[in-house]
Design a protein around this motif. Structure first.
Motif, PDB file in Angstrom:
ATOM      1  N   LYS A 113      -8.827  24.862   6.592  1.00 40.04           N
ATOM      2  CA  LYS A 113      -9.791  24.705   5.503  1.00 40.04           C
ATOM      3  C   LYS A 113      -9.077  24.245   4.236  1.00 40.04           C
ATOM      4  O   LYS A 113      -7.841  24.279   4.153  1.00 40.04           O
ATOM      5  CB  LYS A 113     -10.542  26.007   5.249  1.00 40.04           C
ATOM      6  N   ASP A 114      -9.886  23.809   3.267  1.00 37.21           N
ATOM      7  CA  ASP A 114      -9.387  23.309   1.983  1.00 37.21           C
ATOM      8  C   ASP A 114      -8.431  22.138   2.177  1.00 37.21           C
ATOM      9  O   ASP A 114      -7.429  22.014   1.464  1.00 37.21           O
ATOM     10  CB  ASP A 114      -8.693  24.436   1.197  1.00 37.21           C
ATOM     11  N   HIS A 115      -8.702  21.290   3.142  1.00 39.20           N
ATOM     12  CA  HIS A 115      -7.851  20.143   3.428  1.00 39.20           C
ATOM     13  C   HIS A 115      -8.470  18.872   2.851  1.00 39.20           C
ATOM     14  O   HIS A 115      -9.637  18.842   2.458  1.00 39.20           O
ATOM     15  CB  HIS A 115      -7.631  19.991   4.935  1.00 39.20           C
ATOM     16  N   VAL A 116      -7.675  17.826   2.821  1.00 38.44           N
ATOM     17  CA  VAL A 116      -8.116  16.518   2.330  1.00 38.44           C
ATOM     18  C   VAL A 116      -8.371  15.621   3.539  1.00 38.44           C
ATOM     19  O   VAL A 116      -7.511  15.479   4.406  1.00 38.44           O
ATOM     20  CB  VAL A 116      -7.052  15.880   1.413  1.00 38.44           C
ATOM     21  N   VAL A 117      -9.556  15.031   3.580  1.00 34.08           N
ATOM     22  CA  VAL A 117      -9.920  14.130   4.672  1.00 34.08           C
ATOM     23  C   VAL A 117      -9.914  12.703   4.148  1.00 34.08           C
ATOM     24  O   VAL A 117     -10.608  12.386   3.171  1.00 34.08           O
ATOM     25  CB  VAL A 117     -11.303  14.484   5.255  1.00 34.08           C
ATOM     26  N   ILE A 118      -9.131  11.833   4.783  1.00 36.74           N
ATOM     27  CA  ILE A 118      -9.068  10.412   4.437  1.00 36.74           C
ATOM     28  C   ILE A 118      -9.659   9.627   5.603  1.00 36.74           C
ATOM     29  O   ILE A 118      -9.160   9.716   6.731  1.00 36.74           O
ATOM     30  CB  ILE A 118      -7.629   9.967   4.143  1.00 36.74           C
ATOM     31  N   ILE A 119     -10.713   8.881   5.343  1.00 36.97           N
ATOM     32  CA  ILE A 119     -11.418   8.141   6.390  1.00 36.97           C
ATOM     33  C   ILE A 119     -11.099   6.662   6.272  1.00 36.97           C
ATOM     34  O   ILE A 119     -11.325   6.044   5.234  1.00 36.97           O
ATOM     35  CB  ILE A 119     -12.938   8.382   6.284  1.00 36.97           C
ATOM     36  N   GLY A 120     -10.558   6.110   7.361  1.00 42.44           N
ATOM     37  CA  GLY A 120     -10.210   4.693   7.389  1.00 42.44           C
ATOM     38  C   GLY A 120      -8.720   4.477   7.223  1.00 42.44           C
ATOM     39  O   GLY A 120      -8.102   5.045   6.311  1.00 42.44           O
ATOM     40  N   TRP A 121      -8.128   3.675   8.122  1.00 41.00           N
ATOM     41  CA  TRP A 121      -6.691   3.394   8.035  1.00 41.00           C
ATOM     42  C   TRP A 121      -6.486   1.963   7.535  1.00 41.00           C
ATOM     43  O   TRP A 121      -6.920   1.001   8.149  1.00 41.00           O
ATOM     44  CB  TRP A 121      -6.030   3.575   9.394  1.00 41.00           C
ATOM     45  N   ASN A 122      -5.848   1.845   6.396  1.00 43.49           N
ATOM     46  CA  ASN A 122      -5.523   0.556   5.806  1.00 43.49           C
ATOM     47  C   ASN A 122      -4.349   0.772   4.859  1.00 43.49           C
ATOM     48  O   ASN A 122      -3.785   1.867   4.780  1.00 43.49           O
ATOM     49  CB  ASN A 122      -6.740  -0.033   5.068  1.00 43.49           C
ATOM     50  N   GLU A 123      -3.985  -0.272   4.155  1.00 40.05           N
ATOM     51  CA  GLU A 123      -2.822  -0.174   3.269  1.00 40.05           C
ATOM     52  C   GLU A 123      -3.067   0.807   2.121  1.00 40.05           C
ATOM     53  O   GLU A 123      -2.145   1.474   1.662  1.00 40.05           O
ATOM     54  CB  GLU A 123      -2.470  -1.551   2.720  1.00 40.05           C
ATOM     55  N   ARG A 124      -4.306   0.919   1.679  1.00 44.25           N
ATOM     56  CA  ARG A 124      -4.620   1.870   0.607  1.00 44.25           C
ATOM     57  C   ARG A 124      -4.459   3.306   1.094  1.00 44.25           C
ATOM     58  O   ARG A 124      -3.890   4.155   0.401  1.00 44.25           O
ATOM     59  CB  ARG A 124      -6.048   1.624   0.102  1.00 44.25           C
ATOM     60  N   ALA A 125      -4.958   3.574   2.294  1.00 45.22           N
ATOM     61  CA  ALA A 125      -4.811   4.915   2.864  1.00 45.22           C
ATOM     62  C   ALA A 125      -3.349   5.252   3.082  1.00 45.22           C
ATOM     63  O   ALA A 125      -2.910   6.382   2.825  1.00 45.22           O
ATOM     64  CB  ALA A 125      -5.584   5.004   4.181  1.00 45.22           C
ATOM     65  N   ARG A 126      -2.569   4.267   3.564  1.00 46.49           N
ATOM     66  CA  ARG A 126      -1.139   4.491   3.775  1.00 46.49           C
ATOM     67  C   ARG A 126      -0.436   4.864   2.461  1.00 46.49           C
ATOM     68  O   ARG A 126       0.360   5.802   2.405  1.00 46.49           O
ATOM     69  CB  ARG A 126      -0.502   3.244   4.378  1.00 46.49           C
ATOM     70  N   GLU A 127      -0.766   4.118   1.394  1.00 42.93           N
ATOM     71  CA  GLU A 127      -0.118   4.362   0.107  1.00 42.93           C
ATOM     72  C   GLU A 127      -0.530   5.720  -0.463  1.00 42.93           C
ATOM     73  O   GLU A 127       0.293   6.427  -1.063  1.00 42.93           O
ATOM     74  CB  GLU A 127      -0.475   3.245  -0.869  1.00 42.93           C
ATOM     75  N   ILE A 128      -1.792   6.100  -0.286  1.00 42.31           N
ATOM     76  CA  ILE A 128      -2.258   7.405  -0.768  1.00 42.31           C
ATOM     77  C   ILE A 128      -1.490   8.528  -0.072  1.00 42.31           C
ATOM     78  O   ILE A 128      -1.012   9.474  -0.723  1.00 42.31           O
ATOM     79  CB  ILE A 128      -3.768   7.553  -0.524  1.00 42.31           C
ATOM     80  N   ILE A 129      -1.367   8.443   1.245  1.00 45.14           N
ATOM     81  CA  ILE A 129      -0.661   9.483   2.004  1.00 45.14           C
ATOM     82  C   ILE A 129       0.813   9.518   1.621  1.00 45.14           C
ATOM     83  O   ILE A 129       1.396  10.596   1.440  1.00 45.14           O
ATOM     84  CB  ILE A 129      -0.840   9.249   3.512  1.00 45.14           C
ATOM     85  N   ASN A 130       1.426   8.347   1.459  1.00 43.27           N
ATOM     86  CA  ASN A 130       2.841   8.298   1.082  1.00 43.27           C
ATOM     87  C   ASN A 130       3.070   8.918  -0.299  1.00 43.27           C
ATOM     88  O   ASN A 130       4.057   9.648  -0.506  1.00 43.27           O
ATOM     89  CB  ASN A 130       3.339   6.857   1.093  1.00 43.27           C
ATOM     90  N   GLN A 131       2.159   8.648  -1.230  1.00 40.71           N
ATOM     91  CA  GLN A 131       2.324   9.210  -2.574  1.00 40.71           C
ATOM     92  C   GLN A 131       2.083  10.723  -2.565  1.00 40.71           C
ATOM     93  O   GLN A 131       2.775  11.464  -3.267  1.00 40.71           O
ATOM     94  CB  GLN A 131       1.382   8.525  -3.557  1.00 40.71           C
ATOM     95  N   LEU A 132       1.122  11.181  -1.774  1.00 41.38           N
ATOM     96  CA  LEU A 132       0.905  12.627  -1.664  1.00 41.38           C
ATOM     97  C   LEU A 132       2.143  13.312  -1.094  1.00 41.38           C
ATOM     98  O   LEU A 132       2.526  14.394  -1.545  1.00 41.38           O
ATOM     99  CB  LEU A 132      -0.314  12.917  -0.795  1.00 41.38           C
ATOM    100  N   ASN A 133       2.769  12.683  -0.106  1.00 37.44           N
ATOM    101  CA  ASN A 133       4.007  13.239   0.452  1.00 37.44           C
ATOM    102  C   ASN A 133       5.125  13.234  -0.574  1.00 37.44           C
ATOM    103  O   ASN A 133       5.910  14.190  -0.661  1.00 37.44           O
ATOM    104  CB  ASN A 133       4.428  12.458   1.692  1.00 37.44           C
ATOM    105  N   SER A 134       5.198  12.167  -1.372  1.00 32.51           N
ATOM    106  CA  SER A 134       6.247  12.089  -2.401  1.00 32.51           C
ATOM    107  C   SER A 134       6.034  13.123  -3.495  1.00 32.51           C
ATOM    108  O   SER A 134       6.995  13.587  -4.120  1.00 32.51           O
ATOM    109  CB  SER A 134       6.277  10.683  -3.012  1.00 32.51           C
ATOM    110  N   LEU A 135       4.776  13.478  -3.721  1.00 31.98           N
ATOM    111  CA  LEU A 135       4.457  14.499  -4.724  1.00 31.98           C
ATOM    112  C   LEU A 135       4.540  15.913  -4.148  1.00 31.98           C
ATOM    113  O   LEU A 135       4.178  16.874  -4.814  1.00 31.98           O
ATOM    114  CB  LEU A 135       3.046  14.265  -5.277  1.00 31.98           C
ATOM    115  N   HIS A 136       5.041  16.017  -2.877  1.00 33.13           N
ATOM    116  CA  HIS A 136       5.192  17.314  -2.203  1.00 33.13           C
ATOM    117  C   HIS A 136       3.861  18.061  -2.124  1.00 33.13           C
ATOM    118  O   HIS A 136       3.785  19.260  -2.400  1.00 33.13           O
ATOM    119  CB  HIS A 136       6.248  18.173  -2.913  1.00 33.13           C
TER     120      HIS A 136
END
Length: 330
Positions: A113-136
């Motif tokens: 629960k309390d998770h983030v759902v990202i729908i659709g795989w594209n370059e924008r989704a990739r960059e969002i996930i990468n930045q979230l990982n970089s922000l720990h």
């Protein structure tokens, strides 16, 4: 009664059934060998210990049957019990591999629960996930897409669900009813009209599963923004419109695109955000608020009043309790 218990037993998972049969065989043979050879096996525990070692074909040799009856028990235990025990370990390994493959291929259900759902795989989704990982980012990220064949990440915080995002069974696999934020990106494999229709349909399905989830939807055509808001979008990202604004600013002032990217780049420590008006800031003018915030290395850009955001408003504009301040802070 016995038949009912037996049928109930057959409904249990195969792994549990094999394990219980193996444990039962060890216990029964261990108790029986104690009665057959009480001198060699003076306690029930010694008999069960011998049954475990014999059934697993380890054979330490610390307990060895001395009589013909005891040895026949040992042969029977190896022939019957070793097969069940081997089947248990094979089934355990198979289930482990299947679970791992299901996770990689997007077939496994997420439970959280309390998770983030990202729908659709594209370059924008990739960059969002990468930045979230970089922000720990410590929360779980669920990626839903129907075109990916396997999870593009091996990070255990990123769970992949394969399927069409507007179907309830796919959203249930993602535990959408427990999610905190849902981000719907435009499908890059469709034209703009079809992509927006697909996004709005997905939004309706998401809101149907969890009406209170905060939804951010990417819309390509300006005409579809109102439809997205009607469908319940909490925030609409107009990708084409925002890109055109950046482009026109680059035409007017060369190099502006890099400046805007640097402004919005959270990895560099610059955060553009809305903050509530505190009590000590009530009824103060934009000028006084700007001077006050600058002392804390915070730049005031504007004031959000309801649905309207005033960027660089008149210096005499005052802040009310329901307003929010648009600021840049590190």
């Amino acid at each position: 009664m016995v038949q009912q218990v037996f049928h109930q037993f057959l409904r249990w998972p195969l792994l549990v059934r094999i394990f219980l049969i193996a444990i039962s065989l060890m216990t029964v043979f261990g108790i029986l060998i104690h009665y057959v050879e009480p001198d060699t096996f003076p306690s029930y525990f010694d008999g069960i210990w011998w049954a475990v070692i014999t059934m697993s074909t380890v054979g330490y040799g610390d307990f060895v049957p001395a009589t013909t009856e005891g040895r026949l028990f040992g042969v029977l235990l190896i022939l019957v019990g070793a097969g069940f025990l081997s089947t248990y370990f094979i089934t355990l390994a198979t289930n482990t591999v299947m679970s791992q493959n299901a996770y990689i291929e997007g077939k496994a259900t997420f439970k959280g629960k309390d998770h983030v759902v990202i729908i659709g795989w594209n370059e924008r989704a990739r960059e969002i996930i990468n930045q979230l990982n970089s922000l720990h980012f410590r929360g779980d990220i669920i990626l839903i897409d129907e075109t990916l064949q396997q999870n593009p990440y091996r990070n255990h915080h990123i769970h992949f669900i394969k399927g069409e995002p507007f179907k309830d069974k796919v959203l249930e696999k993602a535990s959408m009813h427990e999610a905190s934020i849902a981000l719907i990106t435009a499908d890059q494999n469709r034209n703009e009209i079809e992509a927006d229709m697909h996004s709005i349909l997905t939004l309706l399905a998401v809101k149907g599963n969890h009406p209170n989830v905060y939804t951010v939807v990417e819309i390509l055509q300006k005409d579809q923004v109102l439809n997205a808001e009607r469908a319940g979008a909490d925030e609409v990202i107009q990708t084409n419109l925002q890109s055109s604004y950046v482009m026109i600013n680059s035409i007017i002032s060369k190099g502006m695109s890099k400046a805007i990217l640097k402004l919005l780049n959270h990895l560099k420590g610059n955060h553009l955000q809305l903050v509530p008006v505190t009590e000590d800031c009530l009824n103060q003018t934009f000028q006084s608020l700007s001077e006050r915030l600058l002392e804390h290395n915070i730049i005031l850009l504007g004031i959000k009043k309801g649905e309207e955001t005033l960027v660089n408003p008149p210096l005499t504009t005052t802040a009310d309790s329901s307003d929010e301040l648009l600021v840049i802070t590190n």
